[in-house]
Scaffold this motif. Structure first.
Motif, PDB file in Angstrom:
ATOM      1  N   LEU A  97      26.236 -16.439   4.833  1.00 18.64           N
ATOM      2  CA  LEU A  97      27.691 -16.431   4.804  1.00 18.64           C
ATOM      3  C   LEU A  97      28.190 -17.731   5.421  1.00 18.64           C
ATOM      4  O   LEU A  97      27.900 -18.030   6.588  1.00 18.64           O
ATOM      5  CB  LEU A  97      28.231 -15.215   5.560  1.00 18.64           C
ATOM      6  CG  LEU A  97      29.739 -15.044   5.660  1.00 18.64           C
ATOM      7  CD1 LEU A  97      30.426 -15.209   4.317  1.00 18.64           C
ATOM      8  CD2 LEU A  97      30.072 -13.701   6.276  1.00 18.64           C
ATOM      9  N   ILE A  98      28.922 -18.511   4.634  1.00 21.28           N
ATOM     10  CA  ILE A  98      29.348 -19.844   5.033  1.00 21.28           C
ATOM     11  C   ILE A  98      30.845 -19.845   5.334  1.00 21.28           C
ATOM     12  O   ILE A  98      31.645 -19.330   4.553  1.00 21.28           O
ATOM     13  CB  ILE A  98      29.067 -20.884   3.916  1.00 21.28           C
ATOM     14  CG1 ILE A  98      27.612 -20.772   3.433  1.00 21.28           C
ATOM     15  CG2 ILE A  98      29.402 -22.291   4.398  1.00 21.28           C
ATOM     16  CD1 ILE A  98      26.577 -21.048   4.493  1.00 21.28           C
ATOM     17  N   TRP A  99      31.215 -20.446   6.473  1.00 22.22           N
ATOM     18  CA  TRP A  99      32.610 -20.648   6.833  1.00 22.22           C
ATOM     19  C   TRP A  99      32.866 -22.147   7.001  1.00 22.22           C
ATOM     20  O   TRP A  99      31.991 -22.869   7.477  1.00 22.22           O
ATOM     21  CB  TRP A  99      32.940 -19.947   8.150  1.00 22.22           C
ATOM     22  CG  TRP A  99      32.685 -18.475   8.161  1.00 22.22           C
ATOM     23  CD1 TRP A  99      31.603 -17.836   8.695  1.00 22.22           C
ATOM     24  CD2 TRP A  99      33.534 -17.457   7.624  1.00 22.22           C
ATOM     25  NE1 TRP A  99      31.711 -16.479   8.514  1.00 22.22           N
ATOM     26  CE2 TRP A  99      32.894 -16.214   7.875  1.00 22.22           C
ATOM     27  CE3 TRP A  99      34.765 -17.458   6.969  1.00 22.22           C
ATOM     28  CZ2 TRP A  99      33.438 -15.001   7.475  1.00 22.22           C
ATOM     29  CZ3 TRP A  99      35.321 -16.249   6.585  1.00 22.22           C
ATOM     30  CH2 TRP A  99      34.664 -15.036   6.839  1.00 22.22           C
ATOM     31  N   PRO A 100      34.041 -22.629   6.635  1.00 18.81           N
ATOM     32  CA  PRO A 100      34.337 -24.053   6.846  1.00 18.81           C
ATOM     33  C   PRO A 100      34.294 -24.413   8.331  1.00 18.81           C
ATOM     34  O   PRO A 100      34.765 -23.639   9.181  1.00 18.81           O
ATOM     35  CB  PRO A 100      35.757 -24.209   6.287  1.00 18.81           C
ATOM     36  CG  PRO A 100      35.934 -23.064   5.348  1.00 18.81           C
ATOM     37  CD  PRO A 100      35.146 -21.930   5.948  1.00 18.81           C
ATOM     38  N   ASP A 101      33.733 -25.560   8.629  1.00 17.55           N
ATOM     39  CA  ASP A 101      33.738 -26.089   9.995  1.00 17.55           C
ATOM     40  C   ASP A 101      34.854 -27.112  10.071  1.00 17.55           C
ATOM     41  O   ASP A 101      34.670 -28.289   9.754  1.00 17.55           O
ATOM     42  CB  ASP A 101      32.387 -26.716  10.336  1.00 17.55           C
ATOM     43  CG  ASP A 101      32.315 -27.164  11.786  1.00 17.55           C
ATOM     44  OD1 ASP A 101      33.219 -26.785  12.561  1.00 17.55           O
ATOM     45  OD2 ASP A 101      31.382 -27.906  12.146  1.00 17.55           O
ATOM     46  N   ALA A 102      36.035 -26.652  10.450  1.00 18.83           N
ATOM     47  CA  ALA A 102      37.222 -27.505  10.476  1.00 18.83           C
ATOM     48  C   ALA A 102      38.264 -26.828  11.359  1.00 18.83           C
ATOM     49  O   ALA A 102      38.176 -25.623  11.621  1.00 18.83           O
ATOM     50  CB  ALA A 102      37.776 -27.698   9.064  1.00 18.83           C
ATOM     51  N   PRO A 103      39.258 -27.581  11.823  1.00 19.32           N
ATOM     52  CA  PRO A 103      40.345 -26.950  12.580  1.00 19.32           C
ATOM     53  C   PRO A 103      41.046 -25.912  11.705  1.00 19.32           C
ATOM     54  O   PRO A 103      41.407 -26.194  10.566  1.00 19.32           O
ATOM     55  CB  PRO A 103      41.270 -28.129  12.910  1.00 19.32           C
ATOM     56  CG  PRO A 103      40.394 -29.333  12.846  1.00 19.32           C
ATOM     57  CD  PRO A 103      39.415 -29.048  11.747  1.00 19.32           C
ATOM     58  N   MET A 104      41.232 -24.712  12.243  1.00 19.12           N
ATOM     59  CA  MET A 104      41.819 -23.626  11.450  1.00 19.12           C
ATOM     60  C   MET A 104      42.300 -22.519  12.368  1.00 19.12           C
ATOM     61  O   MET A 104      41.977 -22.496  13.557  1.00 19.12           O
ATOM     62  CB  MET A 104      40.780 -23.051  10.490  1.00 19.12           C
ATOM     63  CG  MET A 104      39.656 -22.310  11.203  1.00 19.12           C
ATOM     64  SD  MET A 104      38.545 -21.412  10.104  1.00 19.12           S
ATOM     65  CE  MET A 104      37.664 -22.774   9.365  1.00 19.12           C
ATOM     66  N   LEU A 105      43.037 -21.598  11.786  1.00 16.75           N
ATOM     67  CA  LEU A 105      43.339 -20.341  12.446  1.00 16.75           C
ATOM     68  C   LEU A 105      42.189 -19.386  12.133  1.00 16.75           C
ATOM     69  O   LEU A 105      41.913 -19.109  10.961  1.00 16.75           O
ATOM     70  CB  LEU A 105      44.656 -19.752  11.926  1.00 16.75           C
ATOM     71  CG  LEU A 105      45.023 -18.393  12.512  1.00 16.75           C
ATOM     72  CD1 LEU A 105      45.424 -18.517  13.967  1.00 16.75           C
ATOM     73  CD2 LEU A 105      46.139 -17.731  11.699  1.00 16.75           C
ATOM     74  N   ARG A 106      41.538 -18.902  13.150  1.00 17.36           N
ATOM     75  CA  ARG A 106      40.455 -17.944  12.942  1.00 17.36           C
ATOM     76  C   ARG A 106      41.081 -16.561  12.783  1.00 17.36           C
ATOM     77  O   ARG A 106      41.488 -15.933  13.760  1.00 17.36           O
ATOM     78  CB  ARG A 106      39.460 -17.982  14.096  1.00 17.36           C
ATOM     79  CG  ARG A 106      38.761 -19.323  14.212  1.00 17.36           C
ATOM     80  CD  ARG A 106      37.550 -19.260  15.105  1.00 17.36           C
ATOM     81  NE  ARG A 106      36.915 -20.558  15.236  1.00 17.36           N
ATOM     82  CZ  ARG A 106      35.751 -20.770  15.848  1.00 17.36           C
ATOM     83  NH1 ARG A 106      35.102 -19.741  16.379  1.00 17.36           N
ATOM     84  NH2 ARG A 106      35.236 -21.969  15.926  1.00 17.36           N
ATOM     85  N   GLY A 107      41.168 -16.122  11.542  1.00 15.67           N
ATOM     86  CA  GLY A 107      41.851 -14.878  11.235  1.00 15.67           C
ATOM     87  C   GLY A 107      41.143 -13.665  11.806  1.00 15.67           C
ATOM     88  O   GLY A 107      39.939 -13.693  12.087  1.00 15.67           O
ATOM     89  N   ILE A 108      41.903 -12.590  11.946  1.00 18.09           N
ATOM     90  CA  ILE A 108      41.344 -11.345  12.471  1.00 18.09           C
ATOM     91  C   ILE A 108      40.278 -10.802  11.526  1.00 18.09           C
ATOM     92  O   ILE A 108      39.196 -10.393  11.956  1.00 18.09           O
ATOM     93  CB  ILE A 108      42.454 -10.302  12.678  1.00 18.09           C
ATOM     94  CG1 ILE A 108      43.544 -10.851  13.606  1.00 18.09           C
ATOM     95  CG2 ILE A 108      41.855  -9.007  13.224  1.00 18.09           C
ATOM     96  CD1 ILE A 108      43.054 -11.292  14.959  1.00 18.09           C
TER      97      ILE A 108
END
Length: 252
Positions: free
Chosen positions: A171-182
């Motif tokens: 499972l891949i998530w972007p590595d960037a500034p973001m809002l980490r959603g619930i």
């Protein structure tokens, strides 16, 4: 149901939220079912950390929970609820709103890349004009969501969603500034290998499955720009099944 609002645990007029939700502050959004919501601990942690950063004071958790209960009243069991903490009279004020529940269709979504990065992206900001504008713009072009990127195509997040994907069972998530959603935080509890890495728009067609998630749920992404993406029904069933099986936390 009609839209409702409560401030500091006390019900107020249905239009009282309009003047407040555009003020300086932060919020969280949740779907309530049978007076329960998934990830209540994550919602409270989000509000707590944002409150310390924006106002320099601890969150009044009792006011948060009291406002949620007040806005639901004794009669509402299912609703779309938002909790705002906004500046009023030189101090943070807790307000909750309730609207009819949102039922996700599950229809595969299309996303349009847009070069835009939010200021303080880790905070869910009360005034959301830029994202609202971007969603309207991409909707005119026939897309469901805007995908926020840098000039060279590095993905951070959607306008109101997080993007994730599978590659070779990971499972891949972007590595960037973001809002980490619930919902993103809940899916990170899945028992599958996971990683964060820089992810460009051009790499999405290489993934086995791409999806969007937010408080409304999890949906597959079928198209980015003019490019069709792979669809893996088994993977999506696994992700959605995990999410659906998460027990809601009681609000009473």
């Amino acid at each position: 149901m009609t839209r409702r609002a409560a401030i500091e645990g006390k019900p107020v007029g249905s239009d009282a939220y309009v003047a407040l939700e555009a003020r300086y502050g932060h919020f969280t959004a949740m779907q309530v079912r049978d007076r329960r919501t998934r990830g209540l601990d994550l919602h409270l942690e989000r509000l707590e950390s944002a409150n310390l950063e924006l106002f320099g004071v601890a969150l009044d958790r009792a006011a948060v929970l009291g406002s949620i209960r007040a806005v639901l009243g004794d009669d509402v069991r299912d609703a779309s609820v938002r909790v705002y903490v906004v500046e009023s009279g030189g101090r943070p004020l807790v307000m909750a709103t309730a609207a009819p529940p949102f039922h996700l269709s599950g229809r595969p979504q299309s996303v349009k890349p847009v070069v835009y990065q939010r200021y303080l992206p880790h905070i869910k900001q009360a005034a959301g004009f830029p994202q609202a504008h971007l969603i309207r713009q991409v909707a005119r072009d026939g897309f469901d969501e805007a995908l926020l990127t840098t000039e060279d195509g590095v993905i951070s997040e959607g306008a109101i969603t997080n993007l994730g994907g599978f590659a070779g069972g990971r499972l891949i998530w972007p590595d960037a500034p973001m809002l980490r959603g619930i919902t993103m935080g809940l899916l990170q509890r899945m028992d599958v290998p996971q990683e964060r890495r820089p992810l460009k728009v051009a790499a999405l067609p290489e993934l086995d499955q791409v999806f969007l998630c937010n408080s409304r749920g999890v949906v597959p992404v079928s198209r980015v720009g003019d490019v069709e993406l792979r669809q893996d029904g088994e993977l999506m069933a696994r992700v959605i099944g995990f999410y659906d099986a998460i027990a809601g936390d009681p609000l009473d």
